[in-house]
Enzyme design. Structure first.
Site, mmCIF file in Angstrom:
data_model
loop_
_atom_site.group_PDB
_atom_site.id
_atom_site.type_symbol
_atom_site.label_atom_id
_atom_site.label_comp_id
_atom_site.label_asym_id
_atom_site.label_seq_id
_atom_site.Cartn_x
_atom_site.Cartn_y
_atom_site.Cartn_z
ATOM 1 N N TYR A 53 -9.838 -26.598 -47.290
ATOM 2 C CA TYR A 53 -11.247 -26.328 -47.005
ATOM 3 C C TYR A 53 -11.565 -26.391 -45.517
ATOM 4 C CZ TYR A 53 -11.583 -31.443 -47.723
ATOM 5 O OH TYR A 53 -11.394 -32.800 -47.693
ATOM 6 N N GLU A 72 -25.116 -8.920 -44.746
ATOM 7 C CA GLU A 72 -24.096 -8.337 -45.599
ATOM 8 C C GLU A 72 -22.793 -8.115 -44.824
ATOM 9 O OE1 GLU A 72 -27.295 -7.504 -45.311
ATOM 10 O OE2 GLU A 72 -27.951 -6.230 -46.960
ATOM 11 N N LYS A 98 -30.477 -16.807 -44.046
ATOM 12 C CA LYS A 98 -31.212 -16.935 -42.784
ATOM 13 C C LYS A 98 -32.448 -17.767 -43.088
ATOM 14 C CE LYS A 98 -31.811 -13.778 -39.526
ATOM 15 N NZ LYS A 98 -32.270 -12.549 -38.838
#
Length: 118
Positions: A53, A72, A98
């Site tokens: 991770y 995107e 955001k």
């Protein structure tokens, strides 16, 4: 299938279509889920037998640092890197949010959700 989930990664960067966003920047939140077979690492207790991770977090930080107009585009780059660099991953889901977007209203965040399968 087993999963590793990174939640609420907070990053300040400058994505967006507006000129002001590129100069001022804003806060973002990223959540990531990857699926892989974790049975070997569960037995061996060895890092090389799992999806690290720390590596996932580094991919997110590096891709979020590259300016994009659209969330995107950032999401796709994150997914592509995961699948290019981590063979154990069979599925990934990324959310890029955001926080407090400049859309003329009281909105906590705008989030894109993207997935990819091997």
């Amino acid at each position: 299938m087993d999963a590793i989930i990174l939640e609420n990664i907070r990053i300040y960067t400058n994505h967006g279509c507006l000129t002001e966003e590129s100069k001022i920047g804003s806060n973002y939140r990223v959540d990531l889920k990857v699926e892989a077979d974790l049975s070997t690492s569960a037995e061996s207790d060895q890092l090389e037998d799992t999806v690290d991770y720390v590596h996932l977090n580094a991919i997110i930080k590096q891709e979020m640092a590259i300016r994009s107009k659209l969330l995107e585009h950032v999401g796709k780059r994150i997914l592509d890197r995961i699948f290019n660099e981590l063979d154990m991953v069979n599925f990934a889901e990324v959310k890029v949010c955001k926080l407090n977007p400049p859309i003329g209203g009281d909105v906590e965040g705008v989030t894109i959700l993207m997935t990819k399968h091997r």
